[in-house]
Motif scaffolding. Structure first.
Motif, PDB file in Angstrom:
ATOM      1  N   ILE A   1     -75.665 136.944 -20.658  1.00 35.77           N
ATOM      2  CA  ILE A   1     -76.637 136.631 -21.707  1.00 35.77           C
ATOM      3  C   ILE A   1     -77.406 135.358 -21.354  1.00 35.77           C
ATOM      4  O   ILE A   1     -76.808 134.308 -21.109  1.00 35.77           O
ATOM      5  CB  ILE A   1     -75.952 136.471 -23.070  1.00 35.77           C
ATOM      6  N   TYR A   2     -78.722 135.471 -21.347  1.00 36.87           N
ATOM      7  CA  TYR A   2     -79.615 134.367 -20.983  1.00 36.87           C
ATOM      8  C   TYR A   2     -80.156 133.722 -22.259  1.00 36.87           C
ATOM      9  O   TYR A   2     -80.716 134.404 -23.119  1.00 36.87           O
ATOM     10  CB  TYR A   2     -80.757 134.887 -20.116  1.00 36.87           C
ATOM     11  N   PHE A   3     -80.024 132.396 -22.377  1.00 33.69           N
ATOM     12  CA  PHE A   3     -80.411 131.688 -23.594  1.00 33.69           C
ATOM     13  C   PHE A   3     -81.628 130.794 -23.425  1.00 33.69           C
ATOM     14  O   PHE A   3     -82.154 130.283 -24.413  1.00 33.69           O
ATOM     15  CB  PHE A   3     -79.230 130.853 -24.098  1.00 33.69           C
ATOM     16  N   GLY A   4     -82.072 130.576 -22.199  1.00 36.53           N
ATOM     17  CA  GLY A   4     -83.207 129.693 -21.971  1.00 36.53           C
ATOM     18  C   GLY A   4     -82.928 128.785 -20.793  1.00 36.53           C
ATOM     19  O   GLY A   4     -81.903 128.912 -20.110  1.00 36.53           O
ATOM     20  N   ASP A   5     -83.839 127.856 -20.562  1.00 32.49           N
ATOM     21  CA  ASP A   5     -83.716 126.947 -19.419  1.00 32.49           C
ATOM     22  C   ASP A   5     -83.421 125.517 -19.860  1.00 32.49           C
ATOM     23  O   ASP A   5     -83.886 125.072 -20.912  1.00 32.49           O
ATOM     24  CB  ASP A   5     -85.006 126.963 -18.597  1.00 32.49           C
ATOM     25  N   SER A   6     -82.640 124.828 -19.054  1.00 34.03           N
ATOM     26  CA  SER A   6     -82.402 123.382 -19.189  1.00 34.03           C
ATOM     27  C   SER A   6     -81.883 123.004 -20.566  1.00 34.03           C
ATOM     28  O   SER A   6     -82.227 121.944 -21.104  1.00 34.03           O
ATOM     29  CB  SER A   6     -83.692 122.604 -18.885  1.00 34.03           C
ATOM     30  N   ILE A   7     -81.027 123.834 -21.138  1.00 31.92           N
ATOM     31  CA  ILE A   7     -80.509 123.548 -22.471  1.00 31.92           C
ATOM     32  C   ILE A   7     -79.519 122.388 -22.435  1.00 31.92           C
ATOM     33  O   ILE A   7     -79.471 121.573 -23.361  1.00 31.92           O
ATOM     34  CB  ILE A   7     -79.884 124.817 -23.075  1.00 31.92           C
ATOM     35  N   ALA A   8     -78.729 122.279 -21.370  1.00 31.65           N
ATOM     36  CA  ALA A   8     -77.823 121.134 -21.240  1.00 31.65           C
ATOM     37  C   ALA A   8     -78.607 119.837 -21.138  1.00 31.65           C
ATOM     38  O   ALA A   8     -78.217 118.811 -21.720  1.00 31.65           O
ATOM     39  CB  ALA A   8     -76.916 121.311 -20.021  1.00 31.65           C
ATOM     40  N   THR A   9     -79.717 119.865 -20.405  1.00 33.75           N
ATOM     41  CA  THR A   9     -80.556 118.669 -20.289  1.00 33.75           C
ATOM     42  C   THR A   9     -81.111 118.262 -21.650  1.00 33.75           C
ATOM     43  O   THR A   9     -81.145 117.067 -21.990  1.00 33.75           O
ATOM     44  CB  THR A   9     -81.707 118.919 -19.300  1.00 33.75           C
ATOM     45  N   PHE A  10     -81.550 119.229 -22.423  1.00 26.71           N
ATOM     46  CA  PHE A  10     -82.051 118.928 -23.773  1.00 26.71           C
ATOM     47  C   PHE A  10     -80.973 118.221 -24.587  1.00 26.71           C
ATOM     48  O   PHE A  10     -81.241 117.208 -25.251  1.00 26.71           O
ATOM     49  CB  PHE A  10     -82.492 120.204 -24.489  1.00 26.71           C
ATOM     50  N   TYR A  11     -79.760 118.761 -24.558  1.00 27.74           N
ATOM     51  CA  TYR A  11     -78.663 118.135 -25.291  1.00 27.74           C
ATOM     52  C   TYR A  11     -78.399 116.713 -24.793  1.00 27.74           C
ATOM     53  O   TYR A  11     -78.283 115.766 -25.585  1.00 27.74           O
ATOM     54  CB  TYR A  11     -77.397 118.981 -25.166  1.00 27.74           C
ATOM     55  N   GLN A  12     -78.315 116.547 -23.477  1.00 29.16           N
ATOM     56  CA  GLN A  12     -77.969 115.241 -22.922  1.00 29.16           C
ATOM     57  C   GLN A  12     -79.020 114.174 -23.235  1.00 29.16           C
ATOM     58  O   GLN A  12     -78.678 113.028 -23.569  1.00 29.16           O
ATOM     59  CB  GLN A  12     -77.791 115.362 -21.402  1.00 29.16           C
ATOM     60  N   LYS A  13     -80.287 114.537 -23.161  1.00 29.99           N
ATOM     61  CA  LYS A  13     -81.364 113.551 -23.349  1.00 29.99           C
ATOM     62  C   LYS A  13     -81.714 113.330 -24.818  1.00 29.99           C
ATOM     63  O   LYS A  13     -81.980 112.202 -25.232  1.00 29.99           O
ATOM     64  CB  LYS A  13     -82.618 113.998 -22.587  1.00 29.99           C
ATOM     65  N   ASN A  14     -81.726 114.401 -25.600  1.00 28.45           N
ATOM     66  CA  ASN A  14     -82.253 114.316 -26.955  1.00 28.45           C
ATOM     67  C   ASN A  14     -81.199 114.203 -28.045  1.00 28.45           C
ATOM     68  O   ASN A  14     -81.538 113.932 -29.201  1.00 28.45           O
ATOM     69  CB  ASN A  14     -83.129 115.541 -27.242  1.00 28.45           C
ATOM     70  N   ILE A  15     -79.944 114.414 -27.683  1.00 26.66           N
ATOM     71  CA  ILE A  15     -78.884 114.334 -28.682  1.00 26.66           C
ATOM     72  C   ILE A  15     -77.833 113.303 -28.264  1.00 26.66           C
ATOM     73  O   ILE A  15     -77.660 112.281 -28.923  1.00 26.66           O
ATOM     74  CB  ILE A  15     -78.235 115.724 -28.898  1.00 26.66           C
ATOM     75  N   GLU A  16     -77.152 113.564 -27.158  1.00 29.69           N
ATOM     76  CA  GLU A  16     -76.047 112.700 -26.737  1.00 29.69           C
ATOM     77  C   GLU A  16     -76.511 111.288 -26.433  1.00 29.69           C
ATOM     78  O   GLU A  16     -75.905 110.301 -26.887  1.00 29.69           O
ATOM     79  CB  GLU A  16     -75.359 113.313 -25.520  1.00 29.69           C
ATOM     80  N   GLN A  17     -77.575 111.158 -25.644  1.00 35.49           N
ATOM     81  CA  GLN A  17     -78.077 109.835 -25.272  1.00 35.49           C
ATOM     82  C   GLN A  17     -78.546 109.057 -26.501  1.00 35.49           C
ATOM     83  O   GLN A  17     -78.293 107.855 -26.624  1.00 35.49           O
ATOM     84  CB  GLN A  17     -79.233 109.981 -24.272  1.00 35.49           C
ATOM     85  N   VAL A  18     -79.193 109.744 -27.421  1.00 38.18           N
ATOM     86  CA  VAL A  18     -79.667 109.096 -28.652  1.00 38.18           C
ATOM     87  C   VAL A  18     -78.489 108.548 -29.454  1.00 38.18           C
ATOM     88  O   VAL A  18     -78.523 107.414 -29.960  1.00 38.18           O
ATOM     89  CB  VAL A  18     -80.485 110.093 -29.498  1.00 38.18           C
ATOM     90  N   PHE A  19     -77.439 109.350 -29.570  1.00 41.67           N
ATOM     91  CA  PHE A  19     -76.254 108.941 -30.335  1.00 41.67           C
ATOM     92  C   PHE A  19     -75.621 107.679 -29.760  1.00 41.67           C
ATOM     93  O   PHE A  19     -75.416 106.684 -30.476  1.00 41.67           O
ATOM     94  CB  PHE A  19     -75.246 110.093 -30.346  1.00 41.67           C
ATOM     95  N   PHE A  20     -75.287 107.698 -28.477  1.00 40.58           N
ATOM     96  CA  PHE A  20     -74.601 106.549 -27.890  1.00 40.58           C
ATOM     97  C   PHE A  20     -75.504 105.316 -27.817  1.00 40.58           C
ATOM     98  O   PHE A  20     -75.051 104.194 -28.081  1.00 40.58           O
ATOM     99  CB  PHE A  20     -74.049 106.904 -26.511  1.00 40.58           C
ATOM    100  N   ASN A  21     -76.748 105.494 -27.458  1.00 44.58           N
ATOM    101  CA  ASN A  21     -77.640 104.337 -27.389  1.00 44.58           C
ATOM    102  C   ASN A  21     -77.786 103.659 -28.746  1.00 44.58           C
ATOM    103  O   ASN A  21     -77.824 102.424 -28.851  1.00 44.58           O
ATOM    104  CB  ASN A  21     -79.016 104.754 -26.867  1.00 44.58           C
ATOM    105  N   HIS A  22     -77.874 104.464 -29.811  1.00 47.99           N
ATOM    106  CA  HIS A  22     -78.052 103.883 -31.144  1.00 47.99           C
ATOM    107  C   HIS A  22     -76.845 103.046 -31.550  1.00 47.99           C
ATOM    108  O   HIS A  22     -77.007 101.902 -32.018  1.00 47.99           O
ATOM    109  CB  HIS A  22     -78.278 104.992 -32.173  1.00 47.99           C
ATOM    110  N   PHE A  23     -75.644 103.592 -31.395  1.00 47.56           N
ATOM    111  CA  PHE A  23     -74.466 102.894 -31.906  1.00 47.56           C
ATOM    112  C   PHE A  23     -73.921 101.841 -30.944  1.00 47.56           C
ATOM    113  O   PHE A  23     -73.221 100.923 -31.392  1.00 47.56           O
ATOM    114  CB  PHE A  23     -73.375 103.917 -32.244  1.00 47.56           C
TER     115      PHE A  23
END
Length: 628
Positions: free
Chosen positions: A342-364
C-alpha cells in the motif's frame, strides 16, 4: 565474529533500523565531541553513558540535552568511533543538541541486573529502591552538574523499548525534564508485544534470547547470539512441528524471560506491576506520543499511553501523532512511503520529522516552552484518503457511534438482523491452523511486520474463516476512533480464540500504483487489512481469573480492536473476517480448557465447531465511530 555481527544486526534492524540513510558520520565528527562516562546511580550501580556535545557550545551558546535510554546498546563504543546518525532525525542533529545515550541496567556496558519492563516504584523509601524513573532522575542530575554549557533543559525520546524507558523516565519528577516523546512505546506486555488479550504472540519466538539472558559482566559484545533459533524450512512449518508451547523448553530451559512467561499465563501480579499506565498521574513534562497505524509490535502502547495521560492529567500538554507506518519507520525516510503493497505518498517521514517532531522539541527545549507550539492535539494520518488530519482531541468528541451487524448470507450492514436462529459455523482444527500471512519469509523473520495491511484473499477462501461484507459503498465512510467487537458465540469445546479482522475491499477495476514491485501483486479486488485483534475466550470476564466455556452455550465475547482512522471510499466494501487461528503469529488454543496453555500436552489439542450468531436476540457486531 561474522555470525555475531549478522545476528546483532538482525535484532537491531527489526527494532529500529529500516532504511539506512546516507551516513552523517563525517558531519558528526566535524560538529560534535564524544565523551563516555560511567554514571553512578543512587544505589551505586554505574550506567554507561555517551554524550555528544556540539563543538560550538560555550557560555554564550548553551544547548539542551536530548536523551535516549536503551536496552539495545549505545554503540559504537570507544572515543574514536562515531555513529552514522545522531538523535531522532537529521534535522534535530543539525539543530544541535547535547545528545545523550545510555545503556540501561544490566545491558552492554552498564552494571546491574536486567529485568523486562522494570516495575515502577511510586513511593521509594530508600536508595536501594530503584527503577527507570530514579535512574533517569539520577542521570539528569549528573548531566546538569558535569556537562558544561547546557541550558538546564532535558528532553527524552525513544522508539519501542526505549519508548517505554521514555514513559517511565517521565515519572522521574525532575524539574529539568521538559519534553518526553514515547514513540511506539511498550505499555503492558500482556496486551502489547508478547501477548494480545492473553494470547501468546508466538511470532516473537525468536526474540527470547535478547530479553531472557543476563549479561555475565559489562560488555560491548552481544552475549546472546549463540542462543538464537534458526527455523527450518520456514516459520510456519517449524512452529507447527514444535507442537505444544512446552516444547520450546528444548531451546529456552535456561531463559529466565521464557520461564517467567510460562509460569504466569494469566494477568497476575507479575504482569500487572510491569504495566506503566496506572502510574501516569501528576506528570510534569510535555508529551508527544508517536505511533504507526500498521505497527505490529506496539500499537496498544502509544494509543493507551496518550489516552491515559489525557484522562489522568487534563491540563498536561499531551499530543498524539499516528502515521501510516510500521514499527518505528517514521524515523527513516524511504522516499516512497509504503506499508507492504500500500502506497501512502512521498516523504511522509520527512514531513513528520520537520513539521511535527522538530517543532515539539525545539519549542520545549530551546524556545518559549509555554505549550504554544502551533501543533494540534492529535496529528493523525487517514490511511484511506492518504492525508494527514488534525483533531482537537482523540477520540473525536463529535464521532457518531454506529453498529455494523453480521447478517445471514455473509452480509454486513448497519441494520439489526431480523432472523431468528441464525448463525455461521466452522470447524477449527489446531493441527491445520489458518496462517496469518502468505509470506513465508515474514514467518521466519525476527518479528512480524507486513501482515498489518496484507491482502486477506488467501484467508477468505478457507472453510475455517467466516466472511461478512457490506454492499458496494455509495459514499465515503470514515471510521475514526475506537472499535468494539461484540461477538455472540458458542463452541463444542471448552475454550476458543477469535481473531477478528476489519478489511477494506478494493473495487475490481483498481489499477496497480507505480510503486508495486512484486509482479504477483494485484490491487484489483485487494482485501487490505485495516485492523485486527485476537481474544482468548477464557479471559472474557477477567484476565486474572480465566474460566472455561460451556459447550453449546451462547456466550458474549466483547473486546476492543485498536483505533483506526480510515476512510472506506465510495465503490469499496467493508469486510469483516472471523477465524480462530492466526498462526504462528499467535499460539494455538487447545480448544479444551487447561489451566496453563504453556504446559498443555499434544493430546489436549482438539478440533471444535464454533458458531458466530447473527440473529435478532444474539447479534454479533462491531461498534465503530464514524466521522462526518
Amino acid at each position: 565474529m561474522v555470525k555475531k555481527l549478522l545476528t546483532l544486526g538482525w535484532v537491531l534492524a527489526s527494532v529500529l533500523v529500516y532504511a539506512q540513510p546516507a551516513s552523517d558520520e563525517a558531519y558528526i565528527r566535524e560538529n560534535y565531541t564524544k565523551a563516555e562516562y560511567d554514571i553512578a546511580m543512587r544505589d551505586g550501580t554505574k550506567l554507561h553513558t555517551i554524550v555528544y556535545s556540539p563543538k560550538d557550545a560555550s557560555a554564550s551558546r548553551k544547548y539542551p540535552f536530548l536523551m535516549q535510554r536503551t536496552c539495545y546498546s549505545v554503540a559504537p563504543y570507544g572515543p574514536d568511533k562515531y555513529p552514522v546518525r545522531l538523535g531522532p532525525s537529521p534535522y534535530l542533529m543539525r539543530e544541535k543538541y547535547l545528545f545523550v545515550y545510555q545503556d540501561v541496567r544490566g545491558r552492554y556496558l552498564s552494571e546491574g541486573e536486567w529485568t523486562n519492563m522494570t516495575p515502577h516504584i511510586p513511593n521509594k523509601k530508600n536508595k536501594d529502591q530503584v527503577d527507570e524513573a530514579s535512574d533517569t532522575y539520577d542521570t539528569i542530575e549528573w548531566l546538569l552538574a558535569n556537562i558544561p554549557n547546557n541550558n538546564s533543559r532535558v528532553g527524552q525520546w525513544g522508539i519501542s523499548y526505549p519508548g517505554f524507558y521514555t514513559t517511565a523516565g517521565s515519572l522521574s519528577g525532575h524539574p529539568a525534564l521538559k519534553a518526553s516523546s514515547p514513540q511506539a512505546p511498550i505499555a503492558d506486555f500482556f496486551f502489547d508485544d508478547f501477548h494480545h488479550n492473553g494470547a501468546f504472540t508466538q511470532g516473537y519466538y525468536l526474540t527470547f534470547p535478547v530479553f531472557g539472558i543476563q549479561h555475565p559482566q559489562p560488555t560491548t559484545e552481544s552475549w546472546f547470539n549463540d542462543e538464537f533459533i534458526h527455523p527450518k524450512p520456514d516459520g510456519y512449518t517449524f512452529n507447527l512441528n514444535i507442537g505444544p508451547l512446552k516444547n520450546f523448553n528444548k531451546y529456552y530451559q535456561d531463559n529466565f524471560f521464557w520461564q517467567e512467561t510460562v509460569n504466569h499465563p494469566n494477568y497476575d501480579e507479575f504482569w500487572q506491576k510491569r504495566n506503566i499506565l496506572p502510574h501516569l498521574k501528576g506528570v510534569k513534562p510535555a508529551y508527544m506520543t508517536v505511533g504507526g497505524w500498521f505497527d505490529s509490535e506496539d500499537l496498544y502502547g502509544p494509543l493507551n499511553t496518550y489516552k491515559t495521560i489525557e484522562k489522568n492529567n487534563p491540563t498536561a500538554y499531551n499530543t498524539l501523532v499516528m502515521g501510516p507506518f510500521g514499527h518505528g519507520r517514521w524515523s527513516r525516510e524511504t522516499g516512497h512511503t509504503l506499508h507492504n503493497d500500500i502506497y501512502f505518498g512521498d516523504s511522509i517521514a520527512t514531513f513528520y520529522q520537520k513539521n511535527i517532531e522538530q517543532v515539539f522539541f525545539n519549542h520545549f527545549l530551546k524556545g518559549a516552552g509555554d505549550g504554544k507550539t502551533g501543533l494540534p492535539e492529535a496529528y493523525l494520518f487517514d490511511t484511506g484518503t492518504m492525508q494527514w488530519k488534525t483533531f482537537e482531541k482523540w477520540p473525536v468528541a463529535q464521532a457518531r457511534k454506529q453498529t455494523l451487524y453480521f447478517q445471514p448470507g455473509g452480509k454486513l450492514a448497519f441494520s439489526t438482523p431480523a432472523s431468528r436462529n441464525s448463525f455461521s459455523s466452522y470447524i477449527s482444527d489446531p493441527l491445520k491452523p489458518v496462517p496469518y500471512t502468505e509470506d513465508l519469509a515474514q514467518m521466519s523473520g525476527f518479528t512480524p511486520f507486513n501482515y498489518m495491511s496484507e491482502d486477506q484473499r488467501f484467508a477468505a477462501t478457507r472453510p475455517d474463516v467466516l466472511v461478512f461484507q457490506t454492499d458496494v459503498l455509495t459514499e465515503d465512510i470514515t471510521l475514526g476512533g475506537e472499535i468494539m467487537t461484540r461477538l455472540k458465540i458458542s463452541t463444542s469445546g471448552s475454550d476458543a480464540d477469535f481473531f477478528v479482522k476489519l478489511i477494506d475491499v478494493y473495487p475490481d477495476d483498481t489499477e496497480n500504483h507505480p510503486h508495486v514491485t512484486d509482479p504477483e501483486v494485484v490491487l484489483a479486488g485487494y482485501q487490505q487489512m485495516v485492523r485486527s485483534e485476537i481474544m482468548r475466550a477464557r479471559f472474557r470476564n477477567s484476565f486474572v481469573k480465566p474460566e472455561p466455556l460451556k459447550p453449546g452455550e451462547i456466550t458474549e465475547l466483547n473486546f476492543r480492536l485498536q483505533d483506526v482512522l480510515h476512510t472506506f471510499k465510495k465503490g469499496h466494501r467493508i469486510m469483516v473476517q472471523v477465524q480462530s487461528t492466526a498462526f504462528p503469529l499467535f499460539d494455538r488454543n487447545p480448544q479444551k480448557y487447561v489451566d496453563n496453555i504453556y504446559k498443555a500436552d499434544a493430546s489436549d489439542f482438539t478440533m471444535a465447531t464454533h458458531r458466530v450468531y447473527h440473529q435478532s436476540d444474539a447479534a454479533s457486531s462491531l461498534v465503530v465511530e464514524v466521522l462526518k
